[in-house]
Scaffold this motif. Sequence first.
Motif, PDB file in Angstrom:
ATOM      1  N   ASP A 174       3.179 -12.217  -0.471  1.00  0.00           N
ATOM      2  CA  ASP A 174       1.318 -12.085  -0.470  1.00  0.00           C
ATOM      3  C   ASP A 174       1.330 -13.704   0.361  1.00  0.00           C
ATOM      4  OD1 ASP A 174       1.732 -13.786  -2.663  1.00  0.00           O
ATOM      5  OD2 ASP A 174       0.246 -12.958  -3.470  1.00  0.00           O
ATOM      6  N   SER A 175       2.360 -15.326  -0.137  1.00  0.00           N
ATOM      7  CA  SER A 175       1.512 -16.030   1.419  1.00  0.00           C
ATOM      8  C   SER A 175       1.676 -16.077   2.006  1.00  0.00           C
ATOM      9  CB  SER A 175       3.301 -17.135   0.173  1.00  0.00           C
ATOM     10  OG  SER A 175       4.468 -16.145   0.796  1.00  0.00           O
ATOM     11  N   ILE A 176       2.045 -14.440   3.215  1.00  0.00           N
ATOM     12  CA  ILE A 176       1.117 -15.085   4.109  1.00  0.00           C
ATOM     13  C   ILE A 176       0.605 -14.789   4.511  1.00  0.00           C
ATOM     14  CG2 ILE A 176       1.417 -12.244   4.435  1.00  0.00           C
ATOM     15  CD1 ILE A 176       3.464 -14.301   6.780  1.00  0.00           C
ATOM     16  N   MET A 177      -0.457 -14.884   4.140  1.00  0.00           N
ATOM     17  CA  MET A 177      -2.516 -14.942   4.126  1.00  0.00           C
ATOM     18  C   MET A 177      -2.365 -16.149   4.135  1.00  0.00           C
ATOM     19  SD  MET A 177      -2.694 -11.784   5.049  1.00  0.00           S
ATOM     20  CE  MET A 177      -4.783 -11.965   4.894  1.00  0.00           C
ATOM     21  N   SER A 178      -1.785 -17.259   3.915  1.00  0.00           N
ATOM     22  CA  SER A 178      -1.987 -18.698   3.979  1.00  0.00           C
ATOM     23  C   SER A 178      -1.198 -19.057   4.802  1.00  0.00           C
ATOM     24  CB  SER A 178      -1.213 -19.508   2.874  1.00  0.00           C
ATOM     25  OG  SER A 178      -1.641 -19.028   1.058  1.00  0.00           O
ATOM     26  N   CYS A 179      -0.836 -18.715   5.841  1.00  0.00           N
ATOM     27  CA  CYS A 179      -0.748 -18.779   7.288  1.00  0.00           C
ATOM     28  C   CYS A 179      -1.989 -19.289   8.188  1.00  0.00           C
ATOM     29  CB  CYS A 179       0.113 -18.035   7.987  1.00  0.00           C
ATOM     30  SG  CYS A 179       0.446 -18.130   9.362  1.00  0.00           S
ATOM     31  N   GLU A 215       2.793 -24.653  -2.731  1.00  0.00           N
ATOM     32  CA  GLU A 215       3.156 -23.392  -2.875  1.00  0.00           C
ATOM     33  C   GLU A 215       3.211 -22.633  -1.482  1.00  0.00           C
ATOM     34  OE1 GLU A 215      -0.276 -21.649  -5.622  1.00  0.00           O
ATOM     35  OE2 GLU A 215      -0.005 -22.955  -7.445  1.00  0.00           O
ATOM     36  N   PHE A 216       3.461 -22.738  -0.880  1.00  0.00           N
ATOM     37  CA  PHE A 216       2.994 -22.380   0.447  1.00  0.00           C
ATOM     38  C   PHE A 216       4.879 -22.441   0.515  1.00  0.00           C
ATOM     39  CE2 PHE A 216       2.580 -21.830   5.420  1.00  0.00           C
ATOM     40  CZ  PHE A 216       2.572 -20.450   4.851  1.00  0.00           C
ATOM     41  N   PRO A 217       5.106 -21.468   1.225  1.00  0.00           N
ATOM     42  CA  PRO A 217       6.589 -21.406   1.750  1.00  0.00           C
ATOM     43  C   PRO A 217       7.237 -21.562   3.366  1.00  0.00           C
ATOM     44  CG  PRO A 217       6.321 -18.982   1.187  1.00  0.00           C
ATOM     45  CD  PRO A 217       5.023 -20.395   0.889  1.00  0.00           C
ATOM     46  N   GLY A 218       6.337 -21.849   3.894  1.00  0.00           N
ATOM     47  CA  GLY A 218       6.713 -22.549   4.766  1.00  0.00           C
ATOM     48  C   GLY A 218       6.596 -21.365   6.059  1.00  0.00           C
ATOM     49  N   GLU A 277       0.851  -5.839   8.247  1.00  0.00           N
ATOM     50  CA  GLU A 277       1.476  -4.837   7.813  1.00  0.00           C
ATOM     51  C   GLU A 277       1.245  -5.037   6.382  1.00  0.00           C
ATOM     52  OE1 GLU A 277       5.999  -3.934   5.477  1.00  0.00           O
ATOM     53  OE2 GLU A 277       5.702  -4.038   7.250  1.00  0.00           O
ATOM     54  N   TYR A 278       0.943  -6.436   5.400  1.00  0.00           N
ATOM     55  CA  TYR A 278       0.818  -6.634   3.911  1.00  0.00           C
ATOM     56  C   TYR A 278      -0.352  -6.910   4.185  1.00  0.00           C
ATOM     57  CZ  TYR A 278      -0.883  -8.937  -0.029  1.00  0.00           C
ATOM     58  OH  TYR A 278      -1.271  -9.045  -1.139  1.00  0.00           O
ATOM     59  N   VAL A 279      -1.351  -6.852   5.465  1.00  0.00           N
ATOM     60  CA  VAL A 279      -3.112  -6.193   4.534  1.00  0.00           C
ATOM     61  C   VAL A 279      -3.191  -4.122   5.117  1.00  0.00           C
ATOM     62  CG1 VAL A 279      -5.475  -5.538   5.613  1.00  0.00           C
ATOM     63  CG2 VAL A 279      -3.958  -8.346   5.716  1.00  0.00           C
ATOM     64  N   ASP A 280      -2.085  -4.363   5.584  1.00  0.00           N
ATOM     65  CA  ASP A 280      -2.323  -2.977   5.730  1.00  0.00           C
ATOM     66  C   ASP A 280      -1.784  -2.170   4.582  1.00  0.00           C
ATOM     67  OD1 ASP A 280      -2.618   0.097   7.394  1.00  0.00           O
ATOM     68  OD2 ASP A 280      -0.622   0.195   7.309  1.00  0.00           O
ATOM     69  N   GLU A 281      -1.048  -2.221   3.872  1.00  0.00           N
ATOM     70  CA  GLU A 281      -0.225  -1.969   2.800  1.00  0.00           C
ATOM     71  C   GLU A 281       0.024  -2.120   1.841  1.00  0.00           C
ATOM     72  OE1 GLU A 281       3.921  -1.062   3.943  1.00  0.00           O
ATOM     73  OE2 GLU A 281       3.698   0.024   5.480  1.00  0.00           O
ATOM     74  N   ASP A 282      -0.577  -3.645   1.389  1.00  0.00           N
ATOM     75  CA  ASP A 282      -0.447  -4.021   0.384  1.00  0.00           C
ATOM     76  C   ASP A 282      -1.968  -4.703  -0.604  1.00  0.00           C
ATOM     77  OD1 ASP A 282       2.287  -3.625  -0.653  1.00  0.00           O
ATOM     78  OD2 ASP A 282       2.220  -5.053   0.672  1.00  0.00           O
ATOM     79  N   MET A 283      -3.199  -4.756   1.076  1.00  0.00           N
ATOM     80  CA  MET A 283      -4.512  -5.494   0.031  1.00  0.00           C
ATOM     81  C   MET A 283      -5.777  -4.467  -0.168  1.00  0.00           C
ATOM     82  SD  MET A 283      -6.363  -8.178   2.692  1.00  0.00           S
ATOM     83  CE  MET A 283      -5.652  -9.562   1.748  1.00  0.00           C
ATOM     84  N   ASP A 284      -5.624  -5.250  -1.529  1.00  0.00           N
ATOM     85  CA  ASP A 284      -6.642  -3.452  -1.570  1.00  0.00           C
ATOM     86  C   ASP A 284      -8.000  -3.569  -0.875  1.00  0.00           C
ATOM     87  OD1 ASP A 284      -8.848  -2.245  -3.291  1.00  0.00           O
ATOM     88  OD2 ASP A 284      -8.482  -3.559  -5.654  1.00  0.00           O
ATOM     89  N   LYS A 285      -8.641  -2.661   0.134  1.00  0.00           N
ATOM     90  CA  LYS A 285      -9.660  -2.670   0.486  1.00  0.00           C
ATOM     91  C   LYS A 285     -11.120  -2.519  -0.201  1.00  0.00           C
ATOM     92  CE  LYS A 285      -6.094  -1.751   3.633  1.00  0.00           C
ATOM     93  NZ  LYS A 285      -5.253  -1.773   2.524  1.00  0.00           N
ATOM     94  N   ALA A 289      -5.163 -13.825  12.641  1.00  0.00           N
ATOM     95  CA  ALA A 289      -4.941 -14.586  11.622  1.00  0.00           C
ATOM     96  C   ALA A 289      -5.732 -14.262  10.181  1.00  0.00           C
ATOM     97  CB  ALA A 289      -5.763 -16.243  11.798  1.00  0.00           C
ATOM     98  N   ASN A 290      -6.162 -12.822  10.422  1.00  0.00           N
ATOM     99  CA  ASN A 290      -6.390 -12.940   9.248  1.00  0.00           C
ATOM    100  C   ASN A 290      -5.944 -11.143   8.750  1.00  0.00           C
ATOM    101  OD1 ASN A 290      -8.290 -13.714   7.478  1.00  0.00           O
ATOM    102  ND2 ASN A 290      -8.907 -14.028   9.365  1.00  0.00           N
TER     103      ASN A 290
END
Length: 437
Positions: A85-90, A61-64, A116-124, A248-249
């Motif tokens: 959101d797959s960026i979190m699997s890197c 499922e990880f697009p690479g 950017e994903y953590v700052d804008e899209d992840m539920d804190k 990494a996170n």
Amino acid sequence: MSDAETPPDTTPTPGEQGEDDFEPVEVFPESTEMDLRPGADNCYKCTSCDVSCPVAEVDDEFPGPKFQGPEQWRLKRKEDASVDDSIMSCSNCMRCDDACPSGVPLSQMHNTARGEYVDEDMDKLSREYIRNRILANYGTLAELGSMFPRLTNAIMGNSLVQQINEKVLGITAEREFPAFATQTFREWWNERGGPQVRSEDKRVAYFHGCYSNYNTPEVGKAMVRVFEEFGYEVVVPKQRCSGTPMFANGMLDDAKRAAGINAENFAGLIPEGYDIIASCTSCSMSLRQEYPELFDIDGLEDISEHTYEAMEYLRIHEDLDSALADASVSEQSFAYHAPCHARNQGLDRQAVELFRDLDGVTIEDVGDSCSGISGTYGWKEEKYDKSMQIGADMFDHMEHADGNVGMTECPTCSMQMEHGTGYDIKHPLQLLEEALV
């Protein structure tokens, strides 16, 4: 300036693609337009990065990295889309940087996209965010745990506590929490009274990182004793985590704060003739590459140019081969694993080359596979099985090697090696100490 000046090097280091490619990006710009990095246009879709990616090999499922890097930037430019959101699997192994033949700054794109994903899209308030924040700030956790190391070790080693951590936080119960030392490296350093050698010409500032301070102070002690044996003045400035688990996170605000403190405490030593030495290859990679790529902070460029992995520094500035020619140690056989972040700095063969002729030592490189743990990646419940699949090749090679003691420069690779094989693990500096001090 120290006699141990950096020799001229015309070969680009990993992640260094040209004069303009170390420009920091603005991770959270005030405008909605994202810095797309001109390097994205250098990608011609050869897929070398995808082939090199250990996560893509085991996670369908990880697009690479090609998608996570240049393709995602192009998509944002055209459609102003959110980061996938797959960026979190890197896992942030950074092998894609090494694999790319055209200098695309892949890991920089991944770090920025995660931020950017953590700052804008992840539920804190989500379990994932809280868990990741805890893992990213291991140094804070370790500082608290090391105040009462025996009690902390007993609590964290309890199977019920491990099961609760997995259910509540998503930290896998399959791994044993690393034990805290009863005396941290910095406590030992202060107790001995700081530097035991003074020199105007040979000076290094030790970046010990979190793990050597709180969990394996014997590595830091070995580093100090070996460098002092060669006549170096060693100083140990106050410091924060290098930021590797934060990158990494996607916790880039945390990483920037840590980088600022480290810049404040280390940069001023460079004009006094000090170079910066790290015993962890992830720490040296962070100071060398990720800091100047991501942050515009005074002193980071100087830190990048003057940071070395410890054995790398000695091999450049001292005749280690001659020093070891007359040395010997008790009979030992090692299965050596080069961390991904060592490979990215061109250091993947240094321990094998250095110790293969040392009297009493047999050392075997167990191959170029990733260990699979990638810092915090393998500590996450949903990533644990994948991390073990990635590490399977390394485990197999270790078990078929002559040695039954592992060796690596990376503390989390060390955890994975021990976890997958049951072998004791040594840092190369510990063997160097045994041979020379």
